[in-house]
Motif scaffolding. Structure first.
Motif, mmCIF file in Angstrom:
data_model
loop_
_atom_site.group_PDB
_atom_site.id
_atom_site.type_symbol
_atom_site.label_atom_id
_atom_site.label_comp_id
_atom_site.label_asym_id
_atom_site.label_seq_id
_atom_site.Cartn_x
_atom_site.Cartn_y
_atom_site.Cartn_z
ATOM 1 N N MET A 233 5.803 -4.305 5.434
ATOM 2 C CA MET A 233 5.066 -5.056 4.426
ATOM 3 C C MET A 233 5.715 -6.414 4.227
ATOM 4 N N LYS A 234 4.873 -7.431 4.116
ATOM 5 C CA LYS A 234 5.345 -8.780 3.853
ATOM 6 C C LYS A 234 4.460 -9.396 2.779
ATOM 7 N N ALA A 235 4.975 -10.389 2.076
ATOM 8 C CA ALA A 235 4.195 -11.068 1.044
ATOM 9 C C ALA A 235 4.482 -12.563 1.083
ATOM 10 N N GLN A 236 3.480 -13.343 0.687
ATOM 11 C CA GLN A 236 3.624 -14.798 0.665
ATOM 12 C C GLN A 236 2.764 -15.371 -0.451
ATOM 13 N N GLY A 237 3.360 -16.154 -1.316
ATOM 14 C CA GLY A 237 2.605 -16.837 -2.357
ATOM 15 C C GLY A 237 2.232 -18.233 -1.898
ATOM 16 N N VAL A 238 0.951 -18.571 -2.017
ATOM 17 C CA VAL A 238 0.475 -19.905 -1.637
ATOM 18 C C VAL A 238 -0.451 -20.396 -2.745
ATOM 19 N N GLY A 239 -0.027 -21.445 -3.447
ATOM 20 C CA GLY A 239 -0.855 -21.967 -4.530
ATOM 21 C C GLY A 239 -1.057 -20.923 -5.610
ATOM 22 N N ASP A 240 -2.330 -20.605 -5.924
ATOM 23 C CA ASP A 240 -2.619 -19.644 -6.982
ATOM 24 C C ASP A 240 -2.908 -18.246 -6.426
ATOM 25 N N THR A 241 -2.561 -18.018 -5.159
ATOM 26 C CA THR A 241 -2.902 -16.761 -4.488
ATOM 27 C C THR A 241 -1.675 -16.117 -3.878
ATOM 28 N N ILE A 242 -1.663 -14.776 -3.864
ATOM 29 C CA ILE A 242 -0.618 -14.037 -3.176
ATOM 30 C C ILE A 242 -1.251 -13.263 -2.033
ATOM 31 N N TYR A 243 -0.564 -13.269 -0.896
ATOM 32 C CA TYR A 243 -1.051 -12.606 0.315
ATOM 33 C C TYR A 243 -0.074 -11.504 0.718
ATOM 34 N N PHE A 244 -0.609 -10.417 1.239
ATOM 35 C CA PHE A 244 0.213 -9.322 1.729
ATOM 36 C C PHE A 244 -0.197 -8.979 3.153
ATOM 37 N N LEU A 245 0.794 -8.642 3.963
ATOM 38 C CA LEU A 245 0.549 -8.070 5.280
ATOM 39 C C LEU A 245 1.055 -6.636 5.245
ATOM 40 N N VAL A 246 0.164 -5.692 5.483
ATOM 41 C CA VAL A 246 0.502 -4.267 5.499
ATOM 42 C C VAL A 246 0.268 -3.740 6.906
ATOM 43 N N GLN A 247 1.315 -3.200 7.524
ATOM 44 C CA GLN A 247 1.195 -2.643 8.866
ATOM 45 C C GLN A 247 1.965 -1.337 8.959
ATOM 46 N N TYR A 248 1.363 -0.342 9.611
ATOM 47 C CA TYR A 248 2.094 0.894 9.874
ATOM 48 C C TYR A 248 1.469 1.638 11.049
ATOM 49 N N ALA A 249 2.277 2.487 11.664
ATOM 50 C CA ALA A 249 1.818 3.255 12.815
ATOM 51 C C ALA A 249 0.788 4.290 12.381
ATOM 52 N N ASP A 250 -0.300 4.353 13.122
ATOM 53 C CA ASP A 250 -1.355 5.335 12.884
ATOM 54 C C ASP A 250 -1.950 5.657 14.253
ATOM 55 N N PRO A 251 -1.783 6.872 14.735
ATOM 56 C CA PRO A 251 -2.205 7.178 16.107
ATOM 57 C C PRO A 251 -3.696 7.062 16.369
ATOM 58 N N THR A 252 -4.523 7.197 15.332
ATOM 59 C CA THR A 252 -5.972 7.134 15.529
ATOM 60 C C THR A 252 -6.631 6.332 14.411
ATOM 61 N N SER A 253 -7.749 5.694 14.753
ATOM 62 C CA SER A 253 -8.576 5.037 13.742
ATOM 63 C C SER A 253 -9.567 6.060 13.205
ATOM 64 N N SER A 254 -9.549 6.299 11.903
ATOM 65 C CA SER A 254 -10.382 7.355 11.311
ATOM 66 C C SER A 254 -11.351 6.753 10.307
ATOM 67 N N LEU A 255 -12.648 6.843 10.618
ATOM 68 C CA LEU A 255 -13.681 6.302 9.744
ATOM 69 C C LEU A 255 -14.835 7.286 9.552
ATOM 70 N N ARG A 256 -14.676 8.525 10.013
ATOM 71 C CA ARG A 256 -15.794 9.482 10.068
ATOM 72 C C ARG A 256 -15.938 10.231 8.749
ATOM 73 N N ARG A 257 -16.068 9.527 7.657
ATOM 74 C CA ARG A 257 -16.097 10.170 6.342
ATOM 75 C C ARG A 257 -17.461 10.797 6.042
ATOM 76 N N LYS A 258 -17.445 12.089 5.700
ATOM 77 C CA LYS A 258 -18.642 12.806 5.249
ATOM 78 C C LYS A 258 -19.857 12.530 6.131
ATOM 79 N N LYS A 259 -19.697 12.772 7.394
ATOM 80 C CA LYS A 259 -20.777 12.477 8.333
ATOM 81 C C LYS A 259 -21.751 13.638 8.436
ATOM 82 N N LYS A 260 -22.911 13.349 9.035
ATOM 83 C CA LYS A 260 -23.908 14.365 9.360
ATOM 84 C C LYS A 260 -24.069 14.440 10.875
ATOM 85 N N LYS A 261 -24.282 15.655 11.385
ATOM 86 C CA LYS A 261 -24.415 15.870 12.818
ATOM 87 C C LYS A 261 -25.723 16.588 13.105
#
Length: 269
Positions: free
Chosen positions: A1-29
């Protein structure tokens, strides 16, 4: 995690290991007989799906250092096991203790460039009156809604009508929906069962761009230093230490990785 303040805004970079991308929430088949079946985790005993869900992460900030013990022990002081749920509840110990919750939801808020801006207060769990206990959303929702079922089929589909398991999406953005056409799909196709709506107002304070590539989930986050909302942490004193907790949810509704101590943000001189 990293953070940077620029003007009136704060920015964050969040990165972590995740073996798979998961987006299949409550799907129908689509089944072999032409019917549509909502897929659920067979081990889910209530609000605890760990199979058909989405990647998420969350931060909780101790607003005005109001939550006793948070700065020393982290956001775990707001977690309470049991109480009618297999995963417990989240709330603070007493009235006036409040935390700002930033909840990045991979298939409900990230697709529209938002982190769900929420908060946690002292509300106790009640299955009828307060099923989510102290976990609440800032004014300006909702961020999603379940798709109605008409004649055993979803009411809508996305304009591109591609199945999620064939390069399509497992969500439909409100405004991009069209009437459902069952002839477009074959047995084995998987589609979304909910519509997502961009939050507004207080609930839409936190912007995000999220992507997954090569086993790493990356989120670029931004928010105004000062929002003026009583439900938000205010980064209005650059000499102050701001304490927060962080959790990553790997394709999980509520179970998550934990960090036992508080993390802290300080601004460079």
């Amino acid at each position: 995690m990293k953070a940077q303040g620029v003007g009136d805004t704060i920015y964050f970079l969040v990165q972590y290991a995740d073996p798979t991308s998961s987006l299949r929430r409550k799907k129908k088949k689509k089944q072999a007989d032409g019917t549509w079946k909502k897929l659920v985790d067979p081990a889910n005993k209530g609000g605890d799906d760990n199979v058909y869900y989405e990647d998420k992460w969350a931060m909780i900030w101790n607003i005005d250092n109001s939550i006793a013990g948070f700065n020393e022990r982290g956001c775990g002081v707001t977690c309470h096991a049991g109480e009618g749920k297999p995963f417990g509840n989240k709330y603070t110990a007493k009235e006036g203790e409040i935390g700002d919750m930033w909840h990045m939801k991979g298939s409900r808020t990230a697709p529209v460039g938002l982190v769900d801006d929420q908060y946690v207060d002292h509300t106790r769990y009640d299955p009828q009156k307060s099923p989510n206990a102290g976990r609440k959303s800032d004014p300006g929702g909702p961020e999603y809604e379940n798709m109605k079922v008409v004649g055993g089929k979803p009411e809508f589909m996305g304009k591109d009508f591609r199945p999620g398991n064939a390069g399509g999406r497992f969500y439909v953005v409100k405004g991009d929906e069209v009437a459902f056409d069952d002839s477009k799909f074959k047995a084995g196709d998987e589609i979304a069962s909910y519509l997502i709506t961009p939050a507004k107002g207080d609930r839409a304070d936190i912007k995000v761009a999220t992507r997954w590539a090569n086993g790493v989930l990356t989120s670029e986050v931004s928010r105004k230093l000062v929002t003026g909302s009583k439900f938000d942490v205010q980064f209005d004193d650059l000499n102050k230490t701001y304490y927060f907790g962080f959790a990553a949810f790997d394709n999980a509704q509520v179970r998550h990785a934990v960090h036992w101590d508080a993390l802290n943000l300080v601004f460079a001189k």
